[in-house]
Design a protein around this motif. Structure first.
Motif, PDB file in Angstrom:
ATOM      1  N   ILE A  22       0.887  -1.262  -0.014  1.00  0.00           N
ATOM      2  CA  ILE A  22       0.051  -0.066   0.002  1.00  0.00           C
ATOM      3  C   ILE A  22       0.834   1.198  -0.258  1.00  0.00           C
ATOM      4  N   THR A  23       0.808   2.063  -0.962  1.00  0.00           N
ATOM      5  CA  THR A  23       1.508   3.236  -1.142  1.00  0.00           C
ATOM      6  C   THR A  23       0.342   4.278  -1.030  1.00  0.00           C
ATOM      7  N   PRO A  24       0.380   5.017   0.121  1.00  0.00           N
ATOM      8  CA  PRO A  24      -0.686   6.078   0.320  1.00  0.00           C
ATOM      9  C   PRO A  24      -0.655   7.271  -0.626  1.00  0.00           C
ATOM     10  N   GLY A  25      -1.544   7.756  -1.414  1.00  0.00           N
ATOM     11  CA  GLY A  25      -1.413   8.689  -2.088  1.00  0.00           C
ATOM     12  C   GLY A  25      -1.968  10.095  -1.373  1.00  0.00           C
ATOM     13  N   PHE A  26      -2.074  11.145  -2.169  1.00  0.00           N
ATOM     14  CA  PHE A  26      -2.275  12.346  -1.543  1.00  0.00           C
ATOM     15  C   PHE A  26      -3.705  12.450  -0.991  1.00  0.00           C
ATOM     16  N   GLY A  27      -4.822  11.769  -1.396  1.00  0.00           N
ATOM     17  CA  GLY A  27      -6.099  11.594  -0.832  1.00  0.00           C
ATOM     18  C   GLY A  27      -6.092  10.871   0.528  1.00  0.00           C
ATOM     19  N   LEU A  28      -5.477   9.625   0.646  1.00  0.00           N
ATOM     20  CA  LEU A  28      -5.153   8.992   1.875  1.00  0.00           C
ATOM     21  C   LEU A  28      -4.310  10.042   2.974  1.00  0.00           C
ATOM     22  N   ARG A  29      -3.213  10.534   2.411  1.00  0.00           N
ATOM     23  CA  ARG A  29      -2.413  11.117   3.315  1.00  0.00           C
ATOM     24  C   ARG A  29      -3.280  12.305   3.949  1.00  0.00           C
ATOM     25  N   ALA A  30      -3.959  12.945   3.032  1.00  0.00           N
ATOM     26  CA  ALA A  30      -4.590  14.271   3.576  1.00  0.00           C
ATOM     27  C   ALA A  30      -5.771  13.780   4.714  1.00  0.00           C
ATOM     28  N   MET A  31      -6.469  12.591   4.396  1.00  0.00           N
ATOM     29  CA  MET A  31      -7.553  11.955   5.114  1.00  0.00           C
ATOM     30  C   MET A  31      -6.869  11.877   6.559  1.00  0.00           C
ATOM     31  N   ARG A  32      -5.628  11.133   6.465  1.00  0.00           N
ATOM     32  CA  ARG A  32      -5.097  10.660   7.756  1.00  0.00           C
ATOM     33  C   ARG A  32      -4.919  11.985   8.431  1.00  0.00           C
ATOM     34  N   ASP A  33      -4.189  13.042   7.977  1.00  0.00           N
ATOM     35  CA  ASP A  33      -3.922  14.376   8.624  1.00  0.00           C
ATOM     36  C   ASP A  33      -5.086  14.992   9.158  1.00  0.00           C
ATOM     37  N   ARG A  34      -6.460  14.809   8.446  1.00  0.00           N
ATOM     38  CA  ARG A  34      -7.605  15.292   9.129  1.00  0.00           C
ATOM     39  C   ARG A  34      -7.979  14.654  10.336  1.00  0.00           C
ATOM     40  N   ILE A  35      -7.990  13.281  10.082  1.00  0.00           N
ATOM     41  CA  ILE A  35      -8.495  12.376  11.311  1.00  0.00           C
ATOM     42  C   ILE A  35      -7.539  12.515  12.656  1.00  0.00           C
ATOM     43  N   LEU A  36      -6.333  12.629  12.394  1.00  0.00           N
ATOM     44  CA  LEU A  36      -5.381  12.913  13.298  1.00  0.00           C
ATOM     45  C   LEU A  36      -5.625  14.253  14.009  1.00  0.00           C
ATOM     46  N   GLU A  37      -6.017  15.098  13.341  1.00  0.00           N
ATOM     47  CA  GLU A  37      -6.285  16.453  14.045  1.00  0.00           C
ATOM     48  C   GLU A  37      -7.488  16.292  14.826  1.00  0.00           C
ATOM     49  N   LEU A  38      -8.558  15.365  14.557  1.00  0.00           N
ATOM     50  CA  LEU A  38      -9.765  15.386  15.450  1.00  0.00           C
ATOM     51  C   LEU A  38      -9.392  14.074  16.285  1.00  0.00           C
ATOM     52  N   ASN A  39      -8.105  13.712  16.462  1.00  0.00           N
ATOM     53  CA  ASN A  39      -7.785  12.714  17.529  1.00  0.00           C
ATOM     54  C   ASN A  39      -8.395  11.360  17.319  1.00  0.00           C
ATOM     55  N   GLY A  40      -8.393  10.990  16.259  1.00  0.00           N
ATOM     56  CA  GLY A  40      -8.852   9.924  15.428  1.00  0.00           C
ATOM     57  C   GLY A  40      -7.815   8.733  15.063  1.00  0.00           C
ATOM     58  N   ASN A  41      -8.206   7.661  14.639  1.00  0.00           N
ATOM     59  CA  ASN A  41      -7.386   6.653  14.177  1.00  0.00           C
ATOM     60  C   ASN A  41      -7.776   6.097  12.917  1.00  0.00           C
ATOM     61  N   ILE A  42      -6.784   6.001  11.988  1.00  0.00           N
ATOM     62  CA  ILE A  42      -6.974   5.603  10.776  1.00  0.00           C
ATOM     63  C   ILE A  42      -6.164   4.140  10.591  1.00  0.00           C
ATOM     64  N   HIS A  43      -6.847   3.082   9.751  1.00  0.00           N
ATOM     65  CA  HIS A  43      -6.082   1.948   9.616  1.00  0.00           C
ATOM     66  C   HIS A  43      -6.604   1.483   8.190  1.00  0.00           C
ATOM     67  N   VAL A  44      -5.637   1.144   7.188  1.00  0.00           N
ATOM     68  CA  VAL A  44      -5.819   0.585   5.874  1.00  0.00           C
ATOM     69  C   VAL A  44      -5.336  -0.831   5.761  1.00  0.00           C
ATOM     70  N   SER A  45      -5.926  -1.647   5.232  1.00  0.00           N
ATOM     71  CA  SER A  45      -5.612  -3.010   5.008  1.00  0.00           C
ATOM     72  C   SER A  45      -5.765  -3.614   3.782  1.00  0.00           C
ATOM     73  N   SER A  46      -5.006  -4.306   2.891  1.00  0.00           N
ATOM     74  CA  SER A  46      -5.004  -4.964   1.584  1.00  0.00           C
ATOM     75  C   SER A  46      -4.419  -6.127   1.336  1.00  0.00           C
ATOM     76  N   LYS A  47      -4.721  -6.977   0.770  1.00  0.00           N
ATOM     77  CA  LYS A  47      -3.991  -8.281   0.414  1.00  0.00           C
ATOM     78  C   LYS A  47      -4.022  -8.346  -1.167  1.00  0.00           C
ATOM     79  N   ALA A  48      -3.356  -8.847  -1.911  1.00  0.00           N
ATOM     80  CA  ALA A  48      -3.555  -9.179  -3.336  1.00  0.00           C
ATOM     81  C   ALA A  48      -4.819 -10.079  -3.516  1.00  0.00           C
ATOM     82  N   ASN A  49      -5.709  -9.901  -4.298  1.00  0.00           N
ATOM     83  CA  ASN A  49      -7.045 -10.532  -4.662  1.00  0.00           C
ATOM     84  C   ASN A  49      -7.770 -10.745  -3.221  1.00  0.00           C
ATOM     85  N   GLU A  50      -7.794  -9.932  -2.368  1.00  0.00           N
ATOM     86  CA  GLU A  50      -8.516 -10.054  -1.404  1.00  0.00           C
ATOM     87  C   GLU A  50      -9.265  -8.573  -0.825  1.00  0.00           C
ATOM     88  N   GLY A  51      -9.117  -7.840  -1.915  1.00  0.00           N
ATOM     89  CA  GLY A  51      -9.810  -6.355  -1.450  1.00  0.00           C
ATOM     90  C   GLY A  51      -9.183  -5.451  -0.822  1.00  0.00           C
TER      91      GLY A  51
END
Length: 261
Positions: A213-242
């Motif tokens: 997983i290589t976080p793009g601009f959208g995911l990085r911006a989302m992460r920053d906004r969530i951290l500002e709100l004291n939240g937690n973000i987690h992404v998970s992926s595997k080949a052929n498993e969504g």
């Protein structure tokens, strides 16, 4: 004979190259057409979201206008009844007449307060769009304009802050768009629920997935906004498993953590 063979081979190679060039051109044209179709699909989805938002806002404003109209009508009717009663009683029962006038005055104050509250909402634009209504509208419009299915398990009793709602809506749209565009997803599962003093948002798809997983601009911006709100973000992926996107906001704890797998 050798010259003939050489000429034949040259013409054969030229003909082969021409055929390969034609095949490549056809493939490039097909890829371009498909890309344009996808770009048009996402543009239509964005336009549909904007229309839903505008229509929802207009519908809510009309509802508030009707509420103001009904409030004024009800208040004036009640006040008129109280005034008529006090007029009839003014010479017979002064105390009761004064009581009726007091009730009429109270109704006027109450009606004015209701009207002021409605006008404040209209002026500020706050609370015009209902968070869960917009979630359902996005689901409906996405399924309507694309060949995907979105299942949802949503606890609509959960109350989010306005800033949290904006982040979740943005994450939802980002997850749907990326899932369809890059993950080739045809189905999504959305969950909004509460557990262990935390409130959760998750979006999973059945796309092609990836081991890296290589976080793009959208995911990085989302992460920053969530951290500002004291939240937690987690992404998970595997080949052929969504792909899975998971966001949580603690009710009481100060959590600032970002985790990629």
């Amino acid at each position: 004979m050798p010259i003939f063979i050489v000429v034949y081979i040259i013409f054969f190679l030229i003909n082969y190259l021409l055929k390969q060039t034609s095949i490549i051109e056809d493939n490039l044209r097909d890829i371009t057409i498909k890309k344009l179709e996808k770009d048009l699909l996402y543009a239509n989805l964005k336009l549909a979201y904007e229309r839903v938002e505008a229509m929802t806002a207009l519908k809510e404003r009309n509802r508030i206008a009707r509420d103001i109209h009904d409030t004024v009508g009800h208040t004036l009717t009640t006040v008129l009844i109280q005034l008529e009663a006090s007029k009839r009683l003014i010479n017979k029962d002064t105390d009761t007449a004064l009581e009726k006038l007091g009730l009429a005055q109270s109704q006027v104050r109450k009606g004015l307060n209701n009207i002021r509250n409605s006008v404040r909402v209209l002026e500020s634009g706050n609370d015009i769009l209902d968070f869960y209504s917009e979630i359902h509208s996005i689901i409906k419009e996405t399924e309507k304009h694309s060949e995907v299915v979105i299942k949802s398990q949503i606890d609509e009793n959960i109350s989010f802050e306005k800033s949290q709602e904006k982040v979740i809506l943005s994450a939802f749209l980002e997850g749907l768009t990326n899932g369809m565009k890059h993950g080739k997803s045809s189905a999504f599962l959305l969950k909004i629920y509460e557990k262990n003093e935390n409130i959760f948002f998750s979006l999973e798809d059945n796309g092609i997935g990836s081991d890296i997983i290589t976080p793009g601009f959208g995911l990085r911006a989302m992460r920053d906004r969530i951290l500002e709100l004291n939240g937690n973000i987690h992404v998970s992926s595997k080949a052929n498993e969504g792909f899975g996107l998971y966001i949580s906001f603690p009710k009481y704890m100060d959590v600032k953590e970002v985790n990629y797998e």
